[in-house]
Write an enzyme that holds these catalytic residues in place. Structure first.
Site, mmCIF file in Angstrom:
data_model
loop_
_atom_site.group_PDB
_atom_site.id
_atom_site.type_symbol
_atom_site.label_atom_id
_atom_site.label_comp_id
_atom_site.label_asym_id
_atom_site.label_seq_id
_atom_site.Cartn_x
_atom_site.Cartn_y
_atom_site.Cartn_z
ATOM 1 N N HIS A 77 -25.264 -16.867 -5.377
ATOM 2 C CA HIS A 77 -25.550 -18.433 -5.553
ATOM 3 C C HIS A 77 -24.773 -19.314 -6.413
ATOM 4 O O HIS A 77 -24.910 -20.521 -6.379
ATOM 5 C CB HIS A 77 -26.914 -18.424 -6.491
ATOM 6 C CG HIS A 77 -27.976 -17.530 -5.775
ATOM 7 N ND1 HIS A 77 -28.616 -17.931 -4.703
ATOM 8 C CD2 HIS A 77 -28.514 -16.237 -6.267
ATOM 9 C CE1 HIS A 77 -29.529 -17.156 -4.396
ATOM 10 N NE2 HIS A 77 -29.497 -15.975 -5.215
ATOM 11 N N LYS A 133 -40.445 -2.142 -9.906
ATOM 12 C CA LYS A 133 -40.511 -2.803 -8.755
ATOM 13 C C LYS A 133 -40.619 -1.977 -7.542
ATOM 14 O O LYS A 133 -40.261 -0.873 -7.521
ATOM 15 C CB LYS A 133 -38.949 -3.385 -8.709
ATOM 16 C CG LYS A 133 -38.740 -4.306 -9.999
ATOM 17 C CD LYS A 133 -37.072 -4.866 -9.839
ATOM 18 C CE LYS A 133 -36.724 -5.411 -11.065
ATOM 19 N NZ LYS A 133 -35.354 -5.161 -11.148
ATOM 20 N N ILE A 159 -25.161 -13.765 -9.049
ATOM 21 C CA ILE A 159 -24.002 -14.801 -9.372
ATOM 22 C C ILE A 159 -23.264 -14.858 -7.926
ATOM 23 O O ILE A 159 -22.691 -15.966 -7.475
ATOM 24 C CB ILE A 159 -23.187 -14.219 -10.404
ATOM 25 C CG1 ILE A 159 -23.877 -14.389 -11.661
ATOM 26 C CG2 ILE A 159 -21.817 -15.280 -10.489
ATOM 27 C CD1 ILE A 159 -23.316 -13.727 -12.935
ATOM 28 N N GLY A 160 -22.937 -13.791 -7.435
ATOM 29 C CA GLY A 160 -22.273 -13.783 -6.224
ATOM 30 C C GLY A 160 -22.755 -14.447 -5.032
ATOM 31 O O GLY A 160 -21.941 -15.034 -4.363
ATOM 32 N N ARG A 213 -35.199 4.707 -6.123
ATOM 33 C CA ARG A 213 -33.991 4.290 -6.858
ATOM 34 C C ARG A 213 -33.718 5.504 -7.800
ATOM 35 O O ARG A 213 -34.514 5.232 -8.940
ATOM 36 C CB ARG A 213 -33.657 3.189 -7.066
ATOM 37 C CG ARG A 213 -32.481 2.851 -7.562
ATOM 38 C CD ARG A 213 -32.442 1.546 -7.971
ATOM 39 N NE ARG A 213 -30.990 0.916 -8.465
ATOM 40 C CZ ARG A 213 -30.537 -0.285 -8.707
ATOM 41 N NH1 ARG A 213 -31.657 -1.163 -8.913
ATOM 42 N NH2 ARG A 213 -29.480 -0.331 -9.237
ATOM 43 N N ARG A 268 -22.988 -6.524 -21.050
ATOM 44 C CA ARG A 268 -22.325 -5.445 -21.452
ATOM 45 C C ARG A 268 -20.694 -5.890 -21.283
ATOM 46 O O ARG A 268 -20.334 -6.856 -20.575
ATOM 47 C CB ARG A 268 -22.316 -4.440 -20.366
ATOM 48 C CG ARG A 268 -23.589 -3.636 -20.305
ATOM 49 C CD ARG A 268 -23.714 -2.746 -18.986
ATOM 50 N NE ARG A 268 -24.763 -3.373 -18.493
ATOM 51 C CZ ARG A 268 -25.305 -3.017 -17.102
ATOM 52 N NH1 ARG A 268 -24.520 -1.878 -16.495
ATOM 53 N NH2 ARG A 268 -26.069 -3.507 -16.413
ATOM 54 N N ARG A 304 -26.581 -19.091 -14.932
ATOM 55 C CA ARG A 304 -27.073 -20.432 -15.055
ATOM 56 C C ARG A 304 -27.146 -21.260 -16.156
ATOM 57 O O ARG A 304 -26.610 -22.348 -16.077
ATOM 58 C CB ARG A 304 -28.600 -20.205 -14.414
ATOM 59 C CG ARG A 304 -28.735 -19.914 -12.719
ATOM 60 C CD ARG A 304 -30.066 -19.767 -12.339
ATOM 61 N NE ARG A 304 -30.234 -18.598 -13.153
ATOM 62 C CZ ARG A 304 -31.527 -17.781 -12.627
ATOM 63 N NH1 ARG A 304 -32.204 -18.150 -11.655
ATOM 64 N NH2 ARG A 304 -31.896 -16.633 -13.221
ATOM 65 N N HIS A 320 -20.256 -7.249 -6.334
ATOM 66 C CA HIS A 320 -21.642 -7.204 -6.738
ATOM 67 C C HIS A 320 -21.760 -7.801 -8.197
ATOM 68 O O HIS A 320 -21.417 -7.106 -8.932
ATOM 69 C CB HIS A 320 -22.204 -5.803 -6.821
ATOM 70 C CG HIS A 320 -23.575 -5.881 -7.194
ATOM 71 N ND1 HIS A 320 -24.797 -5.502 -6.249
ATOM 72 C CD2 HIS A 320 -24.124 -5.970 -8.620
ATOM 73 C CE1 HIS A 320 -25.909 -5.465 -6.986
ATOM 74 N NE2 HIS A 320 -25.512 -5.968 -8.298
ATOM 75 N N LEU A 321 -22.015 -8.977 -8.024
ATOM 76 C CA LEU A 321 -22.163 -9.945 -9.430
ATOM 77 C C LEU A 321 -23.552 -10.421 -9.785
ATOM 78 O O LEU A 321 -23.779 -11.426 -9.402
ATOM 79 C CB LEU A 321 -20.921 -11.226 -9.287
ATOM 80 C CG LEU A 321 -19.532 -10.720 -8.895
ATOM 81 C CD1 LEU A 321 -18.993 -12.230 -8.517
ATOM 82 C CD2 LEU A 321 -18.840 -10.089 -9.506
ATOM 83 N N ASP A 343 -27.365 -15.607 -19.324
ATOM 84 C CA ASP A 343 -27.861 -15.842 -17.890
ATOM 85 C C ASP A 343 -26.602 -16.902 -17.465
ATOM 86 O O ASP A 343 -26.187 -17.920 -17.778
ATOM 87 C CB ASP A 343 -29.127 -16.551 -18.055
ATOM 88 C CG ASP A 343 -29.659 -16.735 -16.714
ATOM 89 O OD1 ASP A 343 -28.754 -17.453 -15.764
ATOM 90 O OD2 ASP A 343 -30.740 -16.791 -16.421
ATOM 91 N N ASN A 375 -38.432 1.368 -7.554
ATOM 92 C CA ASN A 375 -37.408 1.338 -8.581
ATOM 93 C C ASN A 375 -38.054 1.119 -9.928
ATOM 94 O O ASN A 375 -38.492 -0.276 -10.344
ATOM 95 C CB ASN A 375 -36.560 0.029 -8.085
ATOM 96 C CG ASN A 375 -35.427 -0.317 -9.204
ATOM 97 O OD1 ASN A 375 -35.458 0.526 -10.049
ATOM 98 N ND2 ASN A 375 -34.762 -1.116 -8.862
ATOM 99 N N HIS A 399 -24.465 0.963 -8.620
ATOM 100 C CA HIS A 399 -24.512 -0.150 -7.543
ATOM 101 C C HIS A 399 -24.451 0.480 -6.061
ATOM 102 O O HIS A 399 -24.020 -0.361 -5.170
ATOM 103 C CB HIS A 399 -23.638 -1.278 -7.749
ATOM 104 C CG HIS A 399 -23.991 -2.266 -8.784
ATOM 105 N ND1 HIS A 399 -23.103 -2.911 -9.658
ATOM 106 C CD2 HIS A 399 -25.193 -2.612 -9.578
ATOM 107 C CE1 HIS A 399 -23.712 -3.539 -10.751
ATOM 108 N NE2 HIS A 399 -25.076 -3.474 -10.507
ATOM 109 N N GLU A 430 -31.151 -3.546 -2.121
ATOM 110 C CA GLU A 430 -31.190 -2.299 -2.640
ATOM 111 C C GLU A 430 -32.145 -1.574 -2.212
ATOM 112 O O GLU A 430 -32.278 -0.127 -2.113
ATOM 113 C CB GLU A 430 -30.964 -2.180 -4.164
ATOM 114 C CG GLU A 430 -29.417 -2.853 -4.687
ATOM 115 C CD GLU A 430 -29.446 -3.230 -6.009
ATOM 116 O OE1 GLU A 430 -30.154 -3.823 -6.655
ATOM 117 O OE2 GLU A 430 -28.448 -2.458 -6.725
#
Ligand code: ADP
Length: 388
Positions: A328, A16, A325-326, A89, A237, A281, A204-205, A279, A9, A177, A375
């Site tokens: 955690h 990655k 986010i989704g 990817r 975004r 968090r 998908h967050l 972020d 990717n 995604h 992914e």
């Protein structure tokens, strides 16, 4: 030696990767090279074969070619795994690529023609394909597309209300995604049973965020559009905004297109609204009212879009959260689900707090699941199907 497949990717400054055992699809190691173009560095790897690359030093000056060769040499020199193929990817498959494809010269030409649809990502994806071909001539390579999963959407979900000549030229809702949604479609039957074949919305967050409405495991609607700028509030975004606002910035404020792009792609979203961070968090830990407003807006927009997708599906049989986010943030999931009680959603807050796989109340009409994003796995799976 065991057969293995490599998943790549490639981004503007990173490569990655994930290596899978071909026979079982067991992940052997996952990792990445960061800082390409400035100070390249191997960011380490995780998994049972994480030590595969430990012996060799990656030069700081490595470009994409050198980084890719270093990766392939690490596998080759280990004498542990016989690499069978590489899967990539690729962000954009345009209107025609609706499934993974073995890369040859004709495919490469077609993918290059799609660069204008994703100028920030497609060139890096294609550069990685060329780098592998150079470093390991003859190795089969397979392209897997972020857009392909959504090609099953009905025409009305794909077209915009613009002059039909522009639609015919490919200015349509592609959605992104797709590899993440493919993974959820693959694993959901084992988790949700029959509901997986019904009307499912996947959230998908992550830094990027989108929703997908699925029926029988296939996409019928999604929130991202012609580009990945549409839909939900994201890290940086803006998501969906009035196109008239873009015109206003250009025509009345005299902004150059590049300036507008910078605002909408890099200075908006959670970062723009909070003025603090992209972020989640950081925002969750802050007591600044702007941080709260950014998170509230994020959840509000998810709720509104879930409502829209429930209408497109004609009901809801399961809701799934995935990505950073989704997976955690119990807080964000809770905020979203509280506003969806009317749709038959009720969380068990104890399960939610522990990121359990099923976080809904036993008696709730619509089960809610938390599933890890992956992914790379659907790419490895596609590679195996293509080369066998
Ligand atoms: P990408 O879209 O780049 O793959 P991820 O899926 O890794 O991104 O998601 C990144 C987002 O997930 C960031 O906003 C990050 O703050 C958020 N995130 C990661 N871990 C947590 C956590 N424990 N609690 C809340 N948010 C988290």
């Amino acid at each position: 030696m065991d057969d293995a497949v490599l998943v790549i990717n490639a981004g503007s400054s990173s490569v990655k990767f994930a290596l899978f055992r071909a026979e079982t699809l067991e992940p052997l190691c996952r990792g990445g090279i960061e800082g390409i173009g400035s100070r390249a560095a191997f960011g380490g790897a995780k998994g049972p074969e994480a030590g595969l690359f430990a012996g060799s030093e990656l030069p700081e000056t490595a470009d994409h070619d050198v980084a890719t060769r270093w990766l392939l040499d690490g596998i080759r020199n280990s004498d542990r795994f016989a690499l069978q193929a590489a899967g990539h990817r690729v962000v954009h498959g345009g209107p025609d690529f609706c499934a993974p494809v073995i890369i040859d010269d004709a495919v490469m030409t077609a993918l290059e023609e799609l660069i204008p649809l994703a100028p920030a990502h497609q060139p890096h994806n294609l550069a990685a394909i060329k780098a592998v071909a150079k470093a390991w001539p003859g190795l089969p390579q397979i392209a897997c597309f972020d857009t392909a999963f959504h090609r099953t959407m009905p025409r009305l979900a794909q077209i915009f209300a613009i002059p039909h000549e522009l639609t015919d030229q490919g200015l349509i809702r592609y959605g992104f995604h797709g590899l993440s949604y493919q993974h959820i479609a693959d694993v959901l039957p084992g988790i949700a049973g029959e509901a997986a074949q019904g009307r499912v919305i996947v959230c998908h967050l992550g830094h990027g965020a989108s929703l997908c409405a699925m029926q029988e495991g296939r996409s019928i609607a999604t929130t991202m559009g012609f580009t990945a700028l549409d839909g939900l509030v994201m890290g940086m975004r803006c998501g969906a905004i009035d196109a008239g606002l873009v015109l206003h910035l250009i025509e009345q404020r005299g902004m150059a297109p590049a300036e507008v792009s910078e605002i909408l792609n890099r200075r908006s979203g959670l970062l723009g609204v909070s003025g603090i961070s992209n972020d989640a968090r950081v925002l969750l830990a802050s007591d600044d009212p702007r941080a709260k407003e950014a998170l509230d807006l994020f959840a509000y927009r998810v709720v509104r879009e879930v409502g829209s997708l429930i209408a497109a599906l004609g009901g809801l049989d399961a809701l799934v959260f995935t990505a950073g986010i989704g997976e955690h943030s119990a807080h964000v999931r809770s905020a979203i689900c509280r506003a969806l009680g009317w749709a038959g959603i009720a969380l068990d807050e104890t399960r939610n707090a522990t990121n359990a796989t099923c976080i809904s109340n036993d008696g709730a009409p619509v089960p809610v699941f938390v599933i890890g994003a992956d992914e790379e796995r659907p790419i490895a799976q596609a590679v195996l199907q293509k080369i066998s």
